[in-house]
Design a protein around this motif. Sequence first.
Motif, PDB file in Angstrom:
ATOM      1  N   ALA A 163      32.918  58.139  81.894  1.00  0.00           N
ATOM      2  CA  ALA A 163      32.648  56.778  81.428  1.00  0.00           C
ATOM      3  C   ALA A 163      31.657  56.180  82.414  1.00  0.00           C
ATOM      4  CB  ALA A 163      33.940  55.955  81.367  1.00  0.00           C
ATOM      5  N   ALA A 164      31.328  54.916  82.239  1.00  0.00           N
ATOM      6  CA  ALA A 164      30.405  54.245  83.153  1.00  0.00           C
ATOM      7  C   ALA A 164      31.121  53.125  83.901  1.00  0.00           C
ATOM      8  CB  ALA A 164      29.206  53.685  82.401  1.00  0.00           C
ATOM      9  N   MET A 165      30.649  52.846  85.102  1.00  0.00           N
ATOM     10  CA  MET A 165      31.238  51.821  85.948  1.00  0.00           C
ATOM     11  C   MET A 165      30.135  50.929  86.506  1.00  0.00           C
ATOM     12  SD  MET A 165      34.174  50.810  87.006  1.00  0.00           S
ATOM     13  CE  MET A 165      35.077  52.309  86.643  1.00  0.00           C
ATOM     14  N   ILE A 166      30.202  49.632  86.202  1.00  0.00           N
ATOM     15  CA  ILE A 166      29.296  48.664  86.811  1.00  0.00           C
ATOM     16  C   ILE A 166      29.980  48.124  88.063  1.00  0.00           C
ATOM     17  CG2 ILE A 166      28.087  46.471  86.512  1.00  0.00           C
ATOM     18  CD1 ILE A 166      28.107  47.041  83.480  1.00  0.00           C
ATOM     19  N   VAL A 167      29.352  48.311  89.201  1.00  0.00           N
ATOM     20  CA  VAL A 167      29.884  47.831  90.480  1.00  0.00           C
ATOM     21  C   VAL A 167      29.174  46.516  90.808  1.00  0.00           C
ATOM     22  CG1 VAL A 167      30.191  48.339  92.928  1.00  0.00           C
ATOM     23  CG2 VAL A 167      30.367  50.192  91.224  1.00  0.00           C
ATOM     24  N   ILE A 168      29.960  45.451  90.924  1.00  0.00           N
ATOM     25  CA  ILE A 168      29.394  44.111  91.120  1.00  0.00           C
ATOM     26  C   ILE A 168      29.578  43.725  92.584  1.00  0.00           C
ATOM     27  CG2 ILE A 168      29.265  41.799  90.158  1.00  0.00           C
ATOM     28  CD1 ILE A 168      31.120  42.788  87.894  1.00  0.00           C
ATOM     29  N   PRO A 169      28.490  43.526  93.319  1.00  0.00           N
ATOM     30  CA  PRO A 169      28.591  43.335  94.760  1.00  0.00           C
ATOM     31  C   PRO A 169      29.232  42.010  95.170  1.00  0.00           C
ATOM     32  CG  PRO A 169      26.365  43.980  94.108  1.00  0.00           C
ATOM     33  CD  PRO A 169      27.101  43.598  92.869  1.00  0.00           C
ATOM     34  N   ASP A 204      23.471  39.438  83.522  1.00  0.00           N
ATOM     35  CA  ASP A 204      23.033  40.696  84.119  1.00  0.00           C
ATOM     36  C   ASP A 204      24.042  41.813  83.858  1.00  0.00           C
ATOM     37  OD1 ASP A 204      20.822  39.322  85.014  1.00  0.00           O
ATOM     38  OD2 ASP A 204      21.604  39.032  87.043  1.00  0.00           O
ATOM     39  N   ILE A 205      25.321  41.491  83.860  1.00  0.00           N
ATOM     40  CA  ILE A 205      26.335  42.484  83.488  1.00  0.00           C
ATOM     41  C   ILE A 205      26.144  42.889  82.036  1.00  0.00           C
ATOM     42  CG2 ILE A 205      28.813  42.857  83.162  1.00  0.00           C
ATOM     43  CD1 ILE A 205      29.212  40.888  85.559  1.00  0.00           C
ATOM     44  N   GLU A 206      25.900  41.908  81.174  1.00  0.00           N
ATOM     45  CA  GLU A 206      25.646  42.190  79.757  1.00  0.00           C
ATOM     46  C   GLU A 206      24.433  43.099  79.602  1.00  0.00           C
ATOM     47  OE1 GLU A 206      26.853  42.145  76.107  1.00  0.00           O
ATOM     48  OE2 GLU A 206      27.516  40.255  77.007  1.00  0.00           O
ATOM     49  N   ALA A 207      23.391  42.834  80.368  1.00  0.00           N
ATOM     50  CA  ALA A 207      22.189  43.671  80.305  1.00  0.00           C
ATOM     51  C   ALA A 207      22.508  45.101  80.728  1.00  0.00           C
ATOM     52  CB  ALA A 207      21.096  43.080  81.203  1.00  0.00           C
ATOM     53  N   ALA A 208      23.315  45.242  81.772  1.00  0.00           N
ATOM     54  CA  ALA A 208      23.679  46.581  82.235  1.00  0.00           C
ATOM     55  C   ALA A 208      24.534  47.308  81.205  1.00  0.00           C
ATOM     56  CB  ALA A 208      24.421  46.482  83.569  1.00  0.00           C
ATOM     57  N   ILE A 209      25.470  46.594  80.579  1.00  0.00           N
ATOM     58  CA  ILE A 209      26.293  47.201  79.517  1.00  0.00           C
ATOM     59  C   ILE A 209      25.394  47.741  78.412  1.00  0.00           C
ATOM     60  CG2 ILE A 209      27.986  46.754  77.713  1.00  0.00           C
ATOM     61  CD1 ILE A 209      29.205  44.597  79.554  1.00  0.00           C
ATOM     62  N   HIS A 210      24.459  46.918  77.957  1.00  0.00           N
ATOM     63  CA  HIS A 210      23.573  47.331  76.867  1.00  0.00           C
ATOM     64  C   HIS A 210      22.716  48.529  77.276  1.00  0.00           C
ATOM     65  CE1 HIS A 210      23.655  43.149  74.693  1.00  0.00           C
ATOM     66  NE2 HIS A 210      24.832  43.702  74.802  1.00  0.00           N
ATOM     67  N   ILE A 244      23.348  50.827  79.507  1.00  0.00           N
ATOM     68  CA  ILE A 244      24.182  52.025  79.600  1.00  0.00           C
ATOM     69  C   ILE A 244      24.505  52.566  78.215  1.00  0.00           C
ATOM     70  CG2 ILE A 244      26.501  52.825  80.232  1.00  0.00           C
ATOM     71  CD1 ILE A 244      26.302  50.769  82.609  1.00  0.00           C
ATOM     72  N   ARG A 245      24.874  51.688  77.308  1.00  0.00           N
ATOM     73  CA  ARG A 245      25.251  52.140  75.959  1.00  0.00           C
ATOM     74  C   ARG A 245      24.056  52.622  75.151  1.00  0.00           C
ATOM     75  NH1 ARG A 245      29.887  47.470  74.852  1.00  0.00           N
ATOM     76  NH2 ARG A 245      31.547  48.581  75.959  1.00  0.00           N
ATOM     77  N   ARG A 246      22.857  52.183  75.514  1.00  0.00           N
ATOM     78  CA  ARG A 246      21.649  52.671  74.839  1.00  0.00           C
ATOM     79  C   ARG A 246      21.118  53.960  75.466  1.00  0.00           C
ATOM     80  NH1 ARG A 246      19.869  46.900  74.675  1.00  0.00           N
ATOM     81  NH2 ARG A 246      18.785  47.339  76.636  1.00  0.00           N
ATOM     82  N   GLY A 247      21.741  54.412  76.541  1.00  0.00           N
ATOM     83  CA  GLY A 247      21.287  55.624  77.199  1.00  0.00           C
ATOM     84  C   GLY A 247      20.089  55.426  78.096  1.00  0.00           C
ATOM     85  N   GLU A 248      19.857  54.211  78.567  1.00  0.00           N
ATOM     86  CA  GLU A 248      18.688  53.920  79.402  1.00  0.00           C
ATOM     87  C   GLU A 248      18.972  54.064  80.894  1.00  0.00           C
ATOM     88  OE1 GLU A 248      17.618  49.982  78.227  1.00  0.00           O
ATOM     89  OE2 GLU A 248      17.092  50.567  76.174  1.00  0.00           O
ATOM     90  N   VAL A 249      20.215  54.366  81.244  1.00  0.00           N
ATOM     91  CA  VAL A 249      20.583  54.485  82.658  1.00  0.00           C
ATOM     92  C   VAL A 249      20.880  55.932  83.013  1.00  0.00           C
ATOM     93  CG1 VAL A 249      22.226  53.777  84.433  1.00  0.00           C
ATOM     94  CG2 VAL A 249      21.450  52.121  82.736  1.00  0.00           C
ATOM     95  N   GLY A 250      21.763  56.564  82.263  1.00  0.00           N
ATOM     96  CA  GLY A 250      22.046  57.971  82.458  1.00  0.00           C
ATOM     97  C   GLY A 250      21.245  58.797  81.475  1.00  0.00           C
ATOM     98  N   ASN A 300      32.114  53.812  76.772  1.00  0.00           N
ATOM     99  CA  ASN A 300      33.159  53.166  77.571  1.00  0.00           C
ATOM    100  C   ASN A 300      32.577  52.722  78.912  1.00  0.00           C
ATOM    101  OD1 ASN A 300      35.125  53.474  75.644  1.00  0.00           O
ATOM    102  ND2 ASN A 300      35.953  55.364  76.505  1.00  0.00           N
ATOM    103  N   VAL A 301      32.520  51.426  79.114  1.00  0.00           N
ATOM    104  CA  VAL A 301      31.917  50.854  80.318  1.00  0.00           C
ATOM    105  C   VAL A 301      32.924  49.905  80.970  1.00  0.00           C
ATOM    106  CG1 VAL A 301      29.991  49.550  81.279  1.00  0.00           C
ATOM    107  CG2 VAL A 301      29.644  50.959  79.223  1.00  0.00           C
TER     108      VAL A 301
END
Length: 236
Positions: A29-35, A99-105, A107-113, A119-120
């Motif tokens: 799955a994916a994990m957004i780490v928020i500093p 910014d979290i919403e942008a990262a979710i999108h 990741i789900r669009r395959g633009e990160v991995g 599942n994020v």
Amino acid sequence: MGEMIKIRAFDEDALFNAYVAKPAGKTKAAMIVIPEIFGVNEGIRQKCDKWADAGYLAVAIDLFWRFAPGVELDPDIEEQLNEAFGYFQRYDANDGVKDIEAAIHAIRRGEVGADSVENVGCVGYCLGGRLAYMAAARTDISASVGYYGVMIDTMLDESHAIANPLMLHIPTADHFVGPEAQAAIHAGLDSHPKVVLHDYQGLDHGFAAEMGNRRDEAGAQLADSRTVAFFAEHLG
């Protein structure tokens, strides 16, 4: 292990930096780490690397990119701690949710991995802990965990919107989140069917930092083990 990438901002014509660590094998799955308020520093990158080692695509977002892009600070150095407090005063947490919403999108669009990941989850610390709560209430994040989140007691009127699992770690001696705020959080969330709260007696803000003077080894390991189990249950 990881690398810096660009993510397109949500509803803005801009790109912001994120640190990405990819698992060596199959992605669970994916994990957004928020500093915290200290940027995507070495400790936050280490957290991403640990999630990648555990099979998650891990993404740490640069919260302060609108006015202090790329900043990395050390909370054990007073001058840098004060600099971080200044950024916190300027920061609009509503931007963080975007910014979290942008990262979710992304990741789900395959633009990160290499592939899209449905599942994020997100895990946040301090300011990031607040944003993890806000993400649970305002986005379709699959599951969220917040460590010593600040100002959550002022946002309990949003708790009705939490539709997916949320866990909060609350150190009882947190000098930024006092006893009254902690009591309000418990009163507002203890009965919520999607929320789990854990108290850590006598521990202070920052106890789960990867490095530095604030870390409490036993407390950090206990909280992190609960977080790992929580995401294994809800993200796979």
